[in-house]
Design a protein around this motif. Structure first.
Motif, PDB file in Angstrom:
ATOM      1  N   UNK A   1     -72.586  19.433  56.971  1.00 25.37           N
ATOM      2  CA  UNK A   1     -72.395  19.892  58.245  1.00 25.37           C
ATOM      3  C   UNK A   1     -71.409  19.254  59.325  1.00 25.37           C
ATOM      4  N   UNK A   2     -71.696  17.782  59.120  1.00 24.37           N
ATOM      5  CA  UNK A   2     -70.464  17.089  59.696  1.00 24.37           C
ATOM      6  C   UNK A   2     -69.113  17.267  59.413  1.00 24.37           C
ATOM      7  N   UNK A   3     -68.838  17.687  58.325  1.00 25.13           N
ATOM      8  CA  UNK A   3     -67.325  17.771  57.801  1.00 25.13           C
ATOM      9  C   UNK A   3     -67.005  19.263  58.305  1.00 25.13           C
ATOM     10  N   UNK A   4     -67.710  20.195  58.518  1.00 22.51           N
ATOM     11  CA  UNK A   4     -67.426  21.469  59.044  1.00 22.51           C
ATOM     12  C   UNK A   4     -67.162  21.249  60.615  1.00 22.51           C
TER      13      UNK A   4
ATOM     14  N   UNK B   1     -71.528  13.325  66.574  1.00 20.55           N
ATOM     15  CA  UNK B   1     -71.922  13.747  65.134  1.00 20.55           C
ATOM     16  C   UNK B   1     -71.762  12.364  64.271  1.00 20.55           C
ATOM     17  N   UNK B   2     -72.407  12.528  63.207  1.00 20.58           N
ATOM     18  CA  UNK B   2     -72.427  11.143  62.336  1.00 20.58           C
ATOM     19  C   UNK B   2     -71.884  11.567  61.227  1.00 20.58           C
ATOM     20  N   UNK B   3     -70.400  10.552  61.008  1.00 21.25           N
ATOM     21  CA  UNK B   3     -69.749  10.868  59.765  1.00 21.25           C
ATOM     22  C   UNK B   3     -70.059   9.838  58.455  1.00 21.25           C
ATOM     23  N   UNK B   4     -71.225   9.230  58.837  1.00 14.44           N
ATOM     24  CA  UNK B   4     -72.174   8.457  57.623  1.00 14.44           C
ATOM     25  C   UNK B   4     -71.502   7.129  57.737  1.00 14.44           C
ATOM     26  N   UNK B   5     -71.838   6.251  56.658  1.00 10.95           N
ATOM     27  CA  UNK B   5     -71.433   4.781  56.828  1.00 10.95           C
ATOM     28  C   UNK B   5     -69.900   4.460  56.601  1.00 10.95           C
ATOM     29  N   UNK B   6     -69.170   5.457  56.184  1.00 12.36           N
ATOM     30  CA  UNK B   6     -67.862   5.129  55.528  1.00 12.36           C
ATOM     31  C   UNK B   6     -67.286   6.078  54.536  1.00 12.36           C
ATOM     32  N   UNK B   7     -67.796   6.094  53.614  1.00  9.10           N
ATOM     33  CA  UNK B   7     -67.329   6.914  52.508  1.00  9.10           C
ATOM     34  C   UNK B   7     -67.221   8.227  52.775  1.00  9.10           C
ATOM     35  N   UNK B   8     -66.268   9.111  52.495  1.00 12.80           N
ATOM     36  CA  UNK B   8     -66.384  10.632  52.897  1.00 12.80           C
ATOM     37  C   UNK B   8     -67.280  11.364  51.974  1.00 12.80           C
ATOM     38  N   UNK B   9     -67.772  10.573  50.689  1.00 11.47           N
ATOM     39  CA  UNK B   9     -68.653  11.217  50.035  1.00 11.47           C
ATOM     40  C   UNK B   9     -70.057  11.188  50.478  1.00 11.47           C
ATOM     41  N   UNK B  10     -70.377  10.373  51.464  1.00 13.84           N
ATOM     42  CA  UNK B  10     -71.728  10.021  52.270  1.00 13.84           C
ATOM     43  C   UNK B  10     -71.510  10.867  53.588  1.00 13.84           C
ATOM     44  N   UNK B  11     -70.428  11.759  53.913  1.00 13.11           N
ATOM     45  CA  UNK B  11     -70.504  12.518  55.090  1.00 13.11           C
ATOM     46  C   UNK B  11     -71.255  13.949  54.699  1.00 13.11           C
ATOM     47  N   UNK B  12     -72.007  14.380  55.532  1.00 13.49           N
ATOM     48  CA  UNK B  12     -72.783  15.524  55.207  1.00 13.49           C
ATOM     49  C   UNK B  12     -71.967  16.966  55.207  1.00 13.49           C
TER      50      UNK B  12
END
Length: 239
Positions: free
Chosen positions: A14-17, A1-12
């Motif tokens: 779906x990924x967080x769940x 799964x992709x957590x985004x580039x770094x900031x938690x604000x940029x995590x989807x």
């Protein structure tokens, strides 16, 4: 799964769940550190760089026991991430016991860097990594040559490291054979992370600027220009 580039604000969401639902979170130590606030009560499997096969095999082994595993990759797992390796290892298992794999996309580093610069990827583009650990350097140069000849915008991952310092200059020379020295080039450091910075330069001068493994370089095509401090590649709309 992709957590985004770094900031938690940029995590989807779906990924967080997926992280919340996981029994075990597996990843490169640096990436686990980026999501530390989300995994404090999770069992973690973290390894250093160059241990990707071992790390993914441990994830598959745990999944075979019936546990829910979240293998995290920075950015998007299908763009220089672990999705492919996980699928390759899973496919080696007997079909009857093969764990189900769900690839959860994320915001890629190239997308994050492009947004910081403006809109440099509005037309066809190529993404090339300069790391020659898994790909021969001659093949990387050939890909850069073809992308430059085809007038693609070129996004460069892993442009420079402590040991690999001359390759980015070789790429610059390759592209210079196909487009003007004034072609805009954007460099983004630590996209979506603490210490984020961006710089605009030209094909003639960009290699004189600080570039490292935490940088992403975007070289414009023949139509790319800079206006108001933003890098823009026209799509072709009449404006």
């Amino acid at each position: 799964m992709g957590i985004g580039p770094g900031s938690l604000d940029d995590m989807t969401p779906r990924a967080r769940q997926a992280i919340v639902n996981a029994d075990i979170v597996v990843g490169y130590n640096t990436y686990i550190a980026l999501i530390r606030a989300l995994v404090e009560n999770k069992q973690l499997i973290g390894t250093a760089m160059m241990q990707e096969i071992e790390r993914c095999q441990m994830a598959v082994d745990e999944a075979l026991t019936g546990k829910k595993i979240a293998v995290v990759s920075s950015g998007d797992p299908g763009i220089y991430g672990m999705a492919g390796l996980i699928l390759e290892l899973v496919m080696k298992q007997p079909e009857a016991v093969r764990p189900k794999v769900t690839v959860i996309p994320g915001i890629s580093a190239v997308g994050a860097a492009a947004a910081i610069l403006g809109a440099p990827l509005m037309h066809d583009f190529a993404v090339i990594s300069l790391s020659d650990l898994l790909t021969p350097w001659e093949l990387i140069k050939k890909r850069a040559e073809m992308a430059a000849a085809g007038d693609f915008v070129i996004a460069i991952y892993n442009p420079k490291s402590k040991k690999r310092v001359t390759q980015i200059e070789e790429i610059r020379q390759i592209v210079l054979a196909h487009r003007p020295s004034s072609t805009p080039v954007g460099i983004v450091h630590q996209a979506s992370r603490t210490g984020e910075e961006m710089e605009l330069s030209s094909l003639a001068e960009f290699t004189a600027l600080p570039i490292d493994m935490f940088s992403l370089v975007i070289i414009g095509n023949s139509q790319t220009y800079v206006a108001g401090g933003r890098m823009i590649t026209p799509r072709g709309y009449r404006v």
